[in-house]
Every structure is written in structure tokens, then in C-alpha cells.
Design a protein around this motif. Structure first.
Motif, PDB file in Angstrom:
ATOM      1  N   GLN A 493       1.041  -1.378   0.025  1.00 47.73           N
ATOM      2  CA  GLN A 493       0.259  -0.376   0.194  1.00 47.73           C
ATOM      3  C   GLN A 493       0.901   0.940   0.273  1.00 47.73           C
ATOM      4  O   GLN A 493       0.884   2.325  -0.637  1.00 47.73           O
ATOM      5  CB  GLN A 493      -0.997  -0.058   1.133  1.00 47.73           C
ATOM      6  N   GLN A 494       1.867   1.562   0.728  1.00 47.78           N
ATOM      7  CA  GLN A 494       3.022   2.533   1.065  1.00 47.78           C
ATOM      8  C   GLN A 494       3.622   3.291  -0.781  1.00 47.78           C
ATOM      9  O   GLN A 494       3.339   3.383  -0.742  1.00 47.78           O
ATOM     10  CB  GLN A 494       3.384   2.742   1.847  1.00 47.78           C
ATOM     11  N   SER A 495       3.928   1.516  -1.339  1.00 52.86           N
ATOM     12  CA  SER A 495       4.413   1.687  -2.134  1.00 52.86           C
ATOM     13  C   SER A 495       3.592   2.653  -3.028  1.00 52.86           C
ATOM     14  O   SER A 495       4.116   3.522  -4.659  1.00 52.86           O
ATOM     15  CB  SER A 495       4.983   0.310  -2.618  1.00 52.86           C
ATOM     16  N   GLU A 496       2.607   1.275  -3.550  1.00 49.79           N
ATOM     17  CA  GLU A 496       0.925   2.169  -3.914  1.00 49.79           C
ATOM     18  C   GLU A 496       1.262   3.926  -4.403  1.00 49.79           C
ATOM     19  O   GLU A 496       0.868   4.983  -5.220  1.00 49.79           O
ATOM     20  CB  GLU A 496       0.028   1.733  -3.607  1.00 49.79           C
ATOM     21  N   ASP A 497       1.271   4.219  -2.652  1.00 54.08           N
ATOM     22  CA  ASP A 497       0.997   5.782  -2.351  1.00 54.08           C
ATOM     23  C   ASP A 497       2.237   6.517  -2.667  1.00 54.08           C
ATOM     24  O   ASP A 497       2.024   7.746  -3.772  1.00 54.08           O
ATOM     25  CB  ASP A 497       1.255   5.767  -0.651  1.00 54.08           C
ATOM     26  N   LEU A 498       3.253   6.203  -2.592  1.00 57.00           N
ATOM     27  CA  LEU A 498       4.695   6.533  -3.313  1.00 57.00           C
ATOM     28  C   LEU A 498       4.860   7.120  -4.724  1.00 57.00           C
ATOM     29  O   LEU A 498       4.819   7.746  -5.395  1.00 57.00           O
ATOM     30  CB  LEU A 498       5.746   5.895  -3.027  1.00 57.00           C
ATOM     31  N   LYS A 499       4.252   6.367  -5.079  1.00 59.29           N
ATOM     32  CA  LYS A 499       3.803   6.028  -6.890  1.00 59.29           C
ATOM     33  C   LYS A 499       2.581   7.216  -7.338  1.00 59.29           C
ATOM     34  O   LYS A 499       3.411   7.822  -8.249  1.00 59.29           O
ATOM     35  CB  LYS A 499       3.650   4.604  -7.231  1.00 59.29           C
ATOM     36  N   LEU A 500       1.444   7.408  -6.437  1.00 58.22           N
ATOM     37  CA  LEU A 500       0.546   7.865  -6.965  1.00 58.22           C
ATOM     38  C   LEU A 500       1.094   9.534  -6.296  1.00 58.22           C
ATOM     39  O   LEU A 500       1.090  10.592  -7.432  1.00 58.22           O
ATOM     40  CB  LEU A 500      -0.459   8.184  -5.588  1.00 58.22           C
ATOM     41  N   VAL A 501       1.797   9.551  -5.601  1.00 54.75           N
ATOM     42  CA  VAL A 501       1.686  11.215  -4.645  1.00 54.75           C
ATOM     43  C   VAL A 501       3.447  11.312  -5.955  1.00 54.75           C
ATOM     44  O   VAL A 501       3.845  12.729  -6.674  1.00 54.75           O
ATOM     45  CB  VAL A 501       3.123  11.054  -3.394  1.00 54.75           C
ATOM     46  N   PHE A 502       4.575  10.330  -6.323  1.00 54.99           N
ATOM     47  CA  PHE A 502       5.488  10.898  -7.044  1.00 54.99           C
ATOM     48  C   PHE A 502       5.012  10.613  -9.082  1.00 54.99           C
ATOM     49  O   PHE A 502       6.178  10.407  -9.715  1.00 54.99           O
ATOM     50  CB  PHE A 502       6.552  10.198  -6.540  1.00 54.99           C
ATOM     51  N   ASN A 503       4.478  10.351  -9.085  1.00 54.14           N
ATOM     52  CA  ASN A 503       3.291   9.844 -10.276  1.00 54.14           C
ATOM     53  C   ASN A 503       3.427   9.577 -11.111  1.00 54.14           C
ATOM     54  O   ASN A 503       4.319   9.217 -12.433  1.00 54.14           O
ATOM     55  CB  ASN A 503       3.385  11.747 -11.080  1.00 54.14           C
ATOM     56  N   ASN A 504       4.262   8.439 -10.335  1.00 52.36           N
ATOM     57  CA  ASN A 504       4.695   7.220 -10.666  1.00 52.36           C
ATOM     58  C   ASN A 504       6.506   6.932 -11.747  1.00 52.36           C
ATOM     59  O   ASN A 504       6.834   6.863 -12.415  1.00 52.36           O
ATOM     60  CB  ASN A 504       4.021   6.794 -12.610  1.00 52.36           C
ATOM     61  N   LYS A 505       6.657   8.684 -11.238  1.00 50.89           N
ATOM     62  CA  LYS A 505       8.281   8.608 -11.713  1.00 50.89           C
ATOM     63  C   LYS A 505       9.107   8.254 -10.499  1.00 50.89           C
ATOM     64  O   LYS A 505       9.756   8.974  -9.894  1.00 50.89           O
ATOM     65  CB  LYS A 505       8.344  10.192 -12.129  1.00 50.89           C
ATOM     66  N   ASN A 506      10.182   7.582 -10.969  1.00 56.13           N
ATOM     67  CA  ASN A 506      11.480   7.517  -9.915  1.00 56.13           C
ATOM     68  C   ASN A 506      11.189   7.271  -8.403  1.00 56.13           C
ATOM     69  O   ASN A 506      11.348   8.218  -7.909  1.00 56.13           O
ATOM     70  CB  ASN A 506      12.551   8.248 -10.242  1.00 56.13           C
ATOM     71  N   TYR A 507       9.939   6.531  -7.979  1.00 57.48           N
ATOM     72  CA  TYR A 507       9.796   7.161  -6.064  1.00 57.48           C
ATOM     73  C   TYR A 507      10.691   5.611  -6.070  1.00 57.48           C
ATOM     74  O   TYR A 507      10.473   5.809  -4.283  1.00 57.48           O
ATOM     75  CB  TYR A 507       7.699   6.698  -6.544  1.00 57.48           C
ATOM     76  N   LYS A 508      11.118   4.569  -6.266  1.00 59.65           N
ATOM     77  CA  LYS A 508      11.331   3.270  -5.902  1.00 59.65           C
ATOM     78  C   LYS A 508      12.080   3.697  -5.241  1.00 59.65           C
ATOM     79  O   LYS A 508      11.827   2.840  -3.788  1.00 59.65           O
ATOM     80  CB  LYS A 508      11.296   2.467  -6.744  1.00 59.65           C
ATOM     81  N   LEU A 509      13.216   4.053  -4.807  1.00 58.85           N
ATOM     82  CA  LEU A 509      14.572   4.437  -3.866  1.00 58.85           C
ATOM     83  C   LEU A 509      14.022   5.116  -3.081  1.00 58.85           C
ATOM     84  O   LEU A 509      14.730   5.252  -1.971  1.00 58.85           O
ATOM     85  CB  LEU A 509      15.549   4.153  -4.644  1.00 58.85           C
ATOM     86  N   LEU A 510      12.520   5.500  -3.032  1.00 62.02           N
ATOM     87  CA  LEU A 510      12.725   7.217  -2.150  1.00 62.02           C
ATOM     88  C   LEU A 510      12.170   6.667  -0.877  1.00 62.02           C
ATOM     89  O   LEU A 510      11.391   5.455  -0.750  1.00 62.02           O
ATOM     90  CB  LEU A 510      12.062   7.566  -2.370  1.00 62.02           C
ATOM     91  N   ASP A 511      12.098   7.171   0.905  1.00 68.34           N
ATOM     92  CA  ASP A 511      11.605   6.570   1.372  1.00 68.34           C
ATOM     93  C   ASP A 511      10.257   6.945   1.777  1.00 68.34           C
ATOM     94  O   ASP A 511      10.238   8.192   1.210  1.00 68.34           O
ATOM     95  CB  ASP A 511      12.217   7.353   3.085  1.00 68.34           C
ATOM     96  N   TYR A 512       9.299   6.161   2.426  1.00 69.52           N
ATOM     97  CA  TYR A 512       8.079   7.106   2.140  1.00 69.52           C
ATOM     98  C   TYR A 512       7.704   7.981   2.617  1.00 69.52           C
ATOM     99  O   TYR A 512       6.813   8.966   2.407  1.00 69.52           O
ATOM    100  CB  TYR A 512       7.034   5.772   2.913  1.00 69.52           C
ATOM    101  N   VAL A 513       8.887   8.522   4.034  1.00 67.92           N
ATOM    102  CA  VAL A 513       8.162  10.043   4.814  1.00 67.92           C
ATOM    103  C   VAL A 513       8.937  10.961   3.606  1.00 67.92           C
ATOM    104  O   VAL A 513       7.834  12.143   3.032  1.00 67.92           O
ATOM    105  CB  VAL A 513       9.189  10.480   5.594  1.00 67.92           C
ATOM    106  N   SER A 514       9.211  10.920   2.165  1.00 70.20           N
ATOM    107  CA  SER A 514       9.388  11.401   0.865  1.00 70.20           C
ATOM    108  C   SER A 514       7.894  12.129   0.489  1.00 70.20           C
ATOM    109  O   SER A 514       8.049  13.597  -0.212  1.00 70.20           O
ATOM    110  CB  SER A 514      10.146  10.485  -0.088  1.00 70.20           C
ATOM    111  N   ALA A 515       6.886  11.429   0.575  1.00 77.58           N
ATOM    112  CA  ALA A 515       5.928  11.646  -0.060  1.00 77.58           C
ATOM    113  C   ALA A 515       5.000  12.563   0.735  1.00 77.58           C
ATOM    114  O   ALA A 515       4.611  14.062   0.352  1.00 77.58           O
ATOM    115  CB  ALA A 515       4.212  10.401   0.301  1.00 77.58           C
TER     116      ALA A 515
END
Length: 900
Positions: A493-515
Motif C-alpha cells: 500500500q505504501q509503495s502504491e501511495d508513493l507511486k501516486l504522489v510522485f506520479n509514477n516517476k522515480n519513486y522506488k528508492l525513496l523513503d515513504y516519508v518523501s511523500a
DNA sequence: TATCCGACATAAA
DNA sequence: TTTATGTCGGATA
């Protein structure tokens, strides 16, 4: 103020008073200052405005804080008893009574009834007695038995009983059931609190539920009926309501709005329910601390951490002080002589919005509310003083701060219920404090609109819609401690959240808090808002920096203040400490100076970069090829073998004994630990061997089969087909190489590095540079390079984590002349030979700051100077500071990467 | 309890 | 396919 600072400060004060450097007259004021009381407030106490004692020379009576007397009599105990019994001590909620003759000191904590009796010279040893002044309730951190812990423990018992009586496993997995139970508990807590703080009549709730049958059979119905009554104004209520129910006031505010399922009670749970009311004084609970504890009641896996939250208040202050509180107090100071300006300042408070998009049980919101109310009281007090001076009378003060100015989003249902409730409780508590100061009180009931706390996933909420500015001027302050989760620790779920916030771009290495940072920055760019978040320090180091911060800065914001890495007591785990930073973000304002806080000092700087150091912008991205003209670095050899191919000395000897022909396959393995601590370790190295040949040796065959099984269960593809080999093989052939441990302690001035031949297998805990020259070794061993590492490398906790693509490949080196290369070589050999002479010591000893031998240190310093001179050719001046080195490096880096 | 580096899943290229 | 990276960490003294 942290505990260490307070202790130091008290220690100094006592010493100075004893040796006469500080006057006895000033003692009490300096003592108060030591605990972080505002100097302006102390100033007003000192000049008498806030000191309500008759004999202002020798005593201090400061509402809600302290009643102090300089004892001229011998009987200190008699004196303090007399002070304790004075009526105004209680009515003004004095927290500490202190008497001293500067030989001995007596003190009473009126809240806990603790007493202190020490010789004056030992005062510093007991400094913790007064920590509540600094927001640290001693009972909590000493693990004694304060109201909060007692209440939470009692509730935990009740909760367990109710759960056992009402629900089985399946019921508890049902979200709706839990939600109903959550609401029930928070209403219960409200009732307990209300009957102890004059919202209800004294113990009204407890006495009402005591009217139920002793076996608990009709209690559920009774409570259900009571909840209904609490939600009705007198005209809406049934006419024939029994007195004991009709007597309850109308609560309103939505707390009792919905009908909920009230759990059934037994004889036992009924008794606990009544005990909770009868035995505990709920007026003493701290909503900020209690909230997290109460949460632990429901989330049983957090039970063991109850009472572990004492750091929260000082840490929360680390967010709200730089974000807005310091500014407010400055404003107060600046305008202290103008009633009109002070009134305007107060009005501004009423227009603020405080928003915590990960509010949990509301700690940040509650502390922020408390501090704003305290500040407002300071403003009002000053206004009164001015009015009194001018006209001899003053107008009636009232508060403009509403809980409805407080916004929170929390994903956990129960925590969010607690947050809503806690805001009500703290509002009432502050109203009581207001009465102590001004004699006026806002009626508690009916409850006004509550805080705006919703239960939702903050990454999916449109913050602008949720916390909408009333006008373009509305100042919104975003605070909080959003959840951290590194790329390998997130749930789906958290990965999905990040994906959404960062528009599916370069989000995988980021920490959840980045959102949260990103949404916060976008929010700020569109409003008059600023934010301060507690965060894992990994967003400020290593590969995340270039992935996150350019995107944040693109929204038009900058880092306006920051706390560098410090350890934060983790409340999710018992003893684990996590290393965090606190970052403040605002719209770009080049005129405003930035503040950088470290553990002990605060520095005013021009800009703060994403590594939270002072320097012009330096964001290095991951780079695949070297920026400078130097040989490529690569990773060490990674076993990923479940440890099967690795041996220590003994294991190796015994294996060879059993399988003599295996001897030729053993090679020495250099991992960071072996290298730094001078130990030996071996591996079976089959890189050039034929598998069929190997299988002829029984024990080796057995080993390889074991590796195969382990690898079949691994998620890495294709590994099982080469069970005899390391998973990643990078060993250079026919070349020597420089070895650099990837992880190394921060307590060294230089990362130890070394030269090895191809016969030594480099482990993946190290990086290697095949075919490297001694000159390169010299450069990498220089302070210049270490400054670079310190700036851009990742961290594990606070120790270095060297990397190829971020640290090495980006490191800028000027073009070197032949003679420079030669000199560098010489310096490298000098260091290597000194190490050689000291070969009895391991590198850990040689390079520890404390035990580094002088000759080695001098050789390094000589090298440092030479490398400095290479980087600063034009000027003959010696480079003095690391800041200077870093700015030279930044400049060169930017230049070379543009040219490159 | 403070120190100080491990192993490997998982990411990108 | 190859190979680099980080872990609200874990082992060890």
C-alpha cells in the motif's frame, strides 16, 4: 534545552553561587533560566511585574510556576510547610515550592507531592526534580507511577476484559467492531476526565454507573442511555428522565453524536470501570503523553512501550520553536510597549491553522495548542500590565485560539479518535490555566466545534481541500512526524501511495516519508504555509538526495532551518534508537537567514543544502562513469551463499583435515571487518573450476548442494544454477587493487584503505579499484576526499556508507602534473610504510581518533596539506576549514560536470 | 549499552 | 543480463 544542557547549566550555577561568582540574589532567576524558561518572562518576574510576593527582595511568587523564599530562619521545614498551607499556593496552581538558605535547599513538587531535601552543593545532582519545568514529567521518565501510566494501565485491564467478554477472533478482525470499541473508549475517557475537571459534577459519571446492577447486566444499556442524554439539550430530552441522568449537561460537539454499540459488561469489568473513575484523578493526565499511552492500550503489541514517551515533548519543541514559536516570542518582545500591536499579534493567533498530516494520537497538535495558548497568555498578561499602568484598570481578557484551527490526518482509526478527544481535553486544561492567570473561564460545555482530525491516508488526501486557507493571508503551519519506510521496508500500500504522489516517476528508492515532504512543498508553493517535519536522516544522504530534493526545490521552496542527525527514542520498539533529522521548509526567501541546529549549537548560515550542512547548492546524482580521469571502481565479490562458502581459521583447518584436496581452493577473503580489525577469514573460491571436478570431492559436493538449496529459496534469479560460485564475481585478474570498506565508523578522521593483490578475494562489504596508482590512493586518503565523503555519502546511523556512483564517481580531481603525481606517490608510500612498521596494530587502532599514532597522523597531515595545495593552486593561502574544502569541491564539481 | 560493520533482496541500467 | 545500494538494523564487545 535538553537534559544534558539543563544539568550542565545547573551545575555551573551552583558552583558559581558557592564560589561567589554568581550572587545569591540572582540564583533563583538563573535557576529558572536553566530549565528553559523564557528570558523575557524571567525578566518580568525579576522586575516585579510577575512576582506577586510581598517581600519581593527575598521571595518569588510566580503563578503556576514557583513559590520561592530565601530562608533567614533555621527551620526550613517549618517555612516550606507554611508556604504549602497558604491558600494562594493552591489557587494559583504553584508547581514548585522552594526554600533555601544556600546551605540546604528544600523543595516540594505540589503535583506529585514529591519532596526534595539536599545540601545546596548537591543541588545539581538532583536537577531532575525540576524537569517538569522543561516539559519533562519526572514520573514518566523515571518509570514511577504517574497519573498517565496508572490510568493507561488501568484502562488496559478494562480493555482486555471487555475484549474477552464481547469479541472472538473474527469479531476483532472486523473493522467496524473495532471502530465502535474505539469510540466507546474515547467517550469513556472523556467522561472520566469531565467528572474530575468540573465539566460534569464531581464524580458524576462514576456515581451514575454505580447505580447499575452489580453483575453488570444492565450497565451496557445504562451507558448507552447516558451517551444519548449527553448528546441532547435539555429540551430534546425525555421528560421522565431519572434525576441522575437528567443532571448531566449537554456535551454536544459531535463526541456523542452517533449511536454506537456499547459493549456488554460482567461483574468484573463493571468493577474495573467503576474503579477507574473512583480511584484515579483524571484531571492530572497529560493529553500529549497520555494519548500515545492510550493508543498502546488498544494496540497490544505496543503495550511494553507505555511510559517511554518522555522525550516527545522536548522533541516536538524542536519542531515548533524554529517553525513559529521563536518568531512569536520575538514579536512579543518587539511590540511589548504597544497595546494595539499586541492586540494585533493576538488576532494573528486566531487566524493560524496548524496542520499535522500524520498526527497519530495528536501529540504535535496538542503541544502546539498548549504552546500557542501559553504564548497568548503572555501577550494578554503584557496587555494587562500596560493597561494597568496607563489607566489603573484593564479589560477582560479572552482567548482567540480555537481547537477548530487544528487539523490532523491519521490513518489509524483509534489514534485519530484519541487525537480528537485529546484536543478537547487540552482545551479544557488550558482554559483552567487561563482562569488561574486571569480569573476568567470559558464555559466548557456545550463543546464547541472540535479539531478537524480525519481518519484517512494522508498521501491520498488533497491537503488543499482539507486544510483550506480562509484567505490568501491565512498562515498554515504544517508539523509532524510522518511515517518512515525505506524502499525495502514498505508494504505494498505504501509503495502504491508513493507511486501516486510522485506520479509514477522515480519513486522506488525513496523513503515513504518523501511523500509528506513533496506534498508539503507543493502545498507551501500554493499557500502562505511552512512546514517542519521529523524524518529519517536517510532522505538527506546518499542516493535519495538527488532523487528527492530537486523535485522539492522545483516547487519554489527552500530549507529554512534544520536539525542535523540526532538519535530519537523510538516508540515503536523498546530499545531501538533511530537517527532522525528535523527539516523546516518555506517559500524561497533569500533575505532570510537560515538556522542550522546540531546537538549542541545553532548556527546562522546563508543556505542549507539537502545534506543539512551549510554550503552552496551541491546535489550530486548517481553517476555511472567517473567524473575525473581515474580508474573505475567496482563492487566486491558477493557470496549470497548463506555463509556456506565462508570459513574462519578453525573452520578452514578442520575442513581441510577432513577433505585434504580442498586446500587449493581456499583463498583469503577480505571483508570490511577483517580488513579493519586485522582478522583472517577464508572462502572457497571456485571461479575457474569445473563443477564436475569439484563434485568428486565429497564434502565439497555436499557444501555446494547446500548452497543450491539456499539459493533455490532465494528471490534472485539463476543463482541456483551456479551453486559453487559467488553470486557476484568482480575479482580483478592479474592486477592489484585498492580496497575501501563500504561502511566505516564516523569516529575516524580517515576511512582506512589498503592495497591488495588478486590472491585476496574482496568481499561485497568493500569496494575495489583495480589497477589503481599510489597517487590515487593518496588522493582518496586525503582530508579533501573525506570532506567529500562526509558531505555526500550515505549513512548507516551516523557512520559513513561509501558508494561508487554517488561518492567516488562524482569526486572531482583537478588534472595532475607528472611531478604532482610523483609527490602524491611518495606521500602514499610514506603512510603505507608507517602502517607496515606498526603492523602489530590493526587499522581500527591505527585510525581511531583516540589512539592514532603520531607518526601516522603527521604523515596524513602532510598529505592533507599537499592535496589541499593541489586544489588551491592560484592562491598561496593555506586552506583552513572543511567548509572551505567543500566549497572548493562544489565549485570544481559543478565546473567539471558542466564541461564533462 | 555503545560501537561498528553484515547479508542479501531489490533496485536500476 | 549485471551490479550497486540501503536497511525506524543486528551482532558483538
Amino acid at each position: 534545552m535538553n537534559i544534558v544542557q539543563i544539568e550542565d547549566s545547573v551545575k555551573h550555577l551552583v558552583k558559581n553561587v558557592l564560589d561567589g561568582t554568581a550572587s545569591q540574589k540572582d540564583f533563583i532567576y538563573d535557576f529558572l533560566l536553566s530549565y528553559g524558561h523564557r528570558s523575557q518572562s524571567i525578566g518580568r518576574v525579576r522586575n516585579g511585574e510577575r512576582n506577586l510576593a510581598e517581600d519581593k527582595e527575598n521571595s518569588v511568587f510566580w503563578k503556576r510556576q514557583i513559590y520561592f523564599k530565601f530562608a533567614k530562619q533555621d527551620d526550613l521545614h517549618g517555612l516550606i510547610d507554611q508556604m504549602k498551607n497558604e491558600k494562594r499556593t493552591e489557587s494559583n496552581k504553584i508547581r514548585f515550592l522552594i526554600v533555601t538558605d544556600f546551605k540546604n535547599l528544600l523543595a516540594v513538587d505540589t503535583k506529585t507531592q514529591d519532596t526534595l531535601d539536599v545540601s545546596f552543593s548537591d543541588l545539581a545532582k538532583k536537577f531532575d526534580f525540576f524537569l517538569p519545568w522543561a516539559g519533562m514529567e519526572k514520573a514518566v521518565y523515571q518509570g514511577e507511577n504517574p497519573a498517565d501510566v496508572k490510568a493507561a494501565e488501568k484502562l488496559a485491564k478494562l480493555f482486555d476484559e471487555i475484549k474477552a467478554d464481547n469479541f472472538d477472533e473474527d469479531d476483532l478482525n472486523n473493522k467496524e467492531n473495532l471502530h465502535q470499541l474505539n469510540i466507546f473508549l474515547s467517550r469513556l475517557l472523556f467522561c472520566y476526565f469531565a467528572e474530575d475537571t468540573e465539566i460534569f459534577k464531581n464524580k458524576q459519571f462514576t456515581s451514575a454507573i454505580s447505580k447499575s446492577n452489580e453483575d453488570g447486566s444492565d450497565l451496557s444499556a445504562l451507558i448507552c442511555r447516558l451517551f444519548k442524554v449527553l448528546n441532547q439539550s435539555s429540551e430534546d430530552r425525555e421528560a421522565d428522565l431519572p434525576d441522575y441522568l437528567a443532571d448531566f449537561p449537554y456535551v454536544n460537539g459531535g463526541l456523542f453524536k452517533d449511536d454506537i454499540q456499547v459493549p456488554k459488561f460482567t461483574r468484573k469489568s463493571r468493577r474495573i470501570l467503576i474503579e477507574c473513575g473512583a480511584e484515579l484523578d483524571w484531571s492530572d493526565i497529560n493529553p500529549d503523553i497520555f494519548g500515545s499511552m492510550f493508543q498502546a492500550v488498544v494496540h497490544t503489541e505496543q503495550r511494553s512501550t507505555m511510559g517511554q514517551h518522555y522525550t516527545s515533548v522536548p522533541n516536538i519543541m524542536k519542531v515548533i520553536e524554529p517553525l513559529f514559536l521563536n518568531d512569536l516570542y520575538e514579536e512579543l518582545e518587539k511590540n511589548q510597549d504597544s497595546v494595539n500591536k499586541l492586540l494585533k499579534l493576538q488576532q494573528r493567533l486566531g487566524q493560524l491553522k496548524i496542520f499535522d498530516p500524520a498526527c497519530g494520537s495528536g501529540n504535535f497538535l496538542i503541544i502546539a495548542y498548549k504552546e500557542l495558548r501559553k504564548f497568548e497568555m503572555e501577550v494578554l498578561k503584557r496587555i494587562q500590565e500596560l493597561e494597568l499602568e496607563k489607566t489603573g484598570q484593564f479589560s477582560k481578557p479572552f482567548s482567540l485560539i480555537q481547537v477548530s484551527q487544528f487539523y490532523g490526518i491519521e490513518i489509524d482509526d483509534f489514534a485519530h479518535e484519541v487525537a480528537i478527544l485529546s484536543l478537547w481535553l487540552v482545551e479544557h486544561q488550558m482554559n483552567l490555566a487561563f482562569r488561574v492567570e486571569f480569573g476568567e473561564i470559558v464555559p466548557a460545555l456545550p463543546l464547541k466545534i472540535s479539531g478537524n482530525v480525519i481518519c484517512n491516508n494522508a498521501t491520498q488526501v488533497d491537503w488543499l481541500k482539507f486544510c483550506e486557507p480562509d484567505s490568501p493571508d491565512t498562515q498554515i503551519l504544517i508539523i509532524g512526524n510522518p511515517p518512515f519506510a525505506g524502499s525495502r521496508k514498505r508494504n505494498s500500500q505504501q509503495s502504491e501511495d508513493l507511486k501516486l504522489v510522485f506520479n509514477n516517476k522515480n519513486y522506488k528508492l525513496l523513503d515513504y516519508v518523501s511523500a509528506w515532504f513533496y506534498k508539503g512543498a507543493s502545498f507551501i508553493s500554493k499557500t502562505n504555509a511552512k512546514l517542519g517535519f521529523v524524518s529519517t536522516n536517510s532522505v538527506t544522504q546518499g542516493e535519495q538526495v538527488s532523487l528527492l530534493w530537486p523535485r522539492i526545490f522545483n516547487t519554489g521552496v527552500e530549507i529554512s532551518w534544520a536539525h542535523q542527525s540526532f538519535k530519537w527514542k523510538n516508540n515503536a520498539k523498546h530499545n531501538a534508537a533511530v537517527t532522525v533529522v528535523i527539516i523546516g521548509i518555506e517559500k524561497i526567501n533569500e533575505n532570510k537567514s537560515k538556522i542550522l541546529y546540531s546537538e549542541s549549537l545553532e548556527t546562522i548560515v546563508g543556505t542549507i543544502n539537502p545534506n543539512l550542512t551549510e554550503s552552496s547548492e551541491l546535489i550530486v546524482s548517481s553517476r555511472k562513469k567517473t567524473l575525473s580521469n581515474i580508474p573505475d571502481m567496482c563492487f566486491g565479490n558477493m557470496p549470497a551463499d548463506g555463509g556456506k562458502l565462508l570459513f574462519n581459521e578453525e573452520e578452514k583447518t578442520s575442513f581441510i583435515q577432513k577433505e585434504p584436496l580442498s586446500k587449493r581452493y581456499f583463498k583469503e577473503l577480505i571483508s570490511a571487518r577483517e580488513f579493519i580489525n586485522g582478522k583472517k577469514r577464508y572462502c572457497l573460491w571456485f571461479a575457474d573450476e569445473d563443477l564436475d571436478d569439484l563434485y568428486k570431492l565429497k564434502l565439497i559436493r555436499q557444501l555446494i548442494e547446500e548452497v543450491k538449496i539456499i539459493r533455490q529459496n532465494s528471490s534472485r534469479p539463476n543463482l541456483a544454477s551456479i551453486p559453487h560460485l559467488f553470486a557476484q564475481i568482480t575479482q580483478p585478474k592479474g592486477k592489484n587493487y585498492i580496497l575501501i570498506p563500504r561502511h566505516s565508523s564516523e569516529n575516524r578522521d580517515y576511512i582506512p584503505m589498503g592495497f591488495f593483490s588478486e590472491d585476496y578475494i574482496a568481499h561485497d562489504s568493500c569496494l575495489i579499484i583495480p589497477d589503481a596508482s599510489p597517487a590515487l590512493f593518496a588522493i582518496l586518503n586525503s582530508r579533501m576526499h573525506m570532506v567529500w565523503v562526509r558531505a555526500v555519502a550515505g549513512r548507516i546511523k551516523t557512520d559513513f556508507r561509501y558508494s561508487k556512483d554517488t561518492v567516488y564517481n562524482n569526486f572531482p580531481i583537478p588534472t595532475l602534473t607528472k611531478s604532482e603525481l610523483e609527490e602524491l606517490s611518495n606521500l602514499a608510500f610514506e603512510i603505507l610504510s608507517i602502517r607496515e612498521n606498526d603492523s602489530s596494530k590493526c587499522l581500527a587502532d591505527l585510525y581511531s581518533k583516540a589512539t592514532m599514532p603520531n607518526d601516522l597522523r603527521n604523515a596524513h597531515i602532510k598529505l592533507d596539506k599537499y592535496v589541499d595545495s593541489i586544489y588551491q593552486k592560484k592562491s598561496q593561502k593555506q586552506i583552513k576549514s572543511d567548509e572551505c574544502r567543500l566549497s572548493i569541491l562544489s565549485f570544481l564539481y559543478n565546473k567539471m560536470s558542466i564541461e564533462g
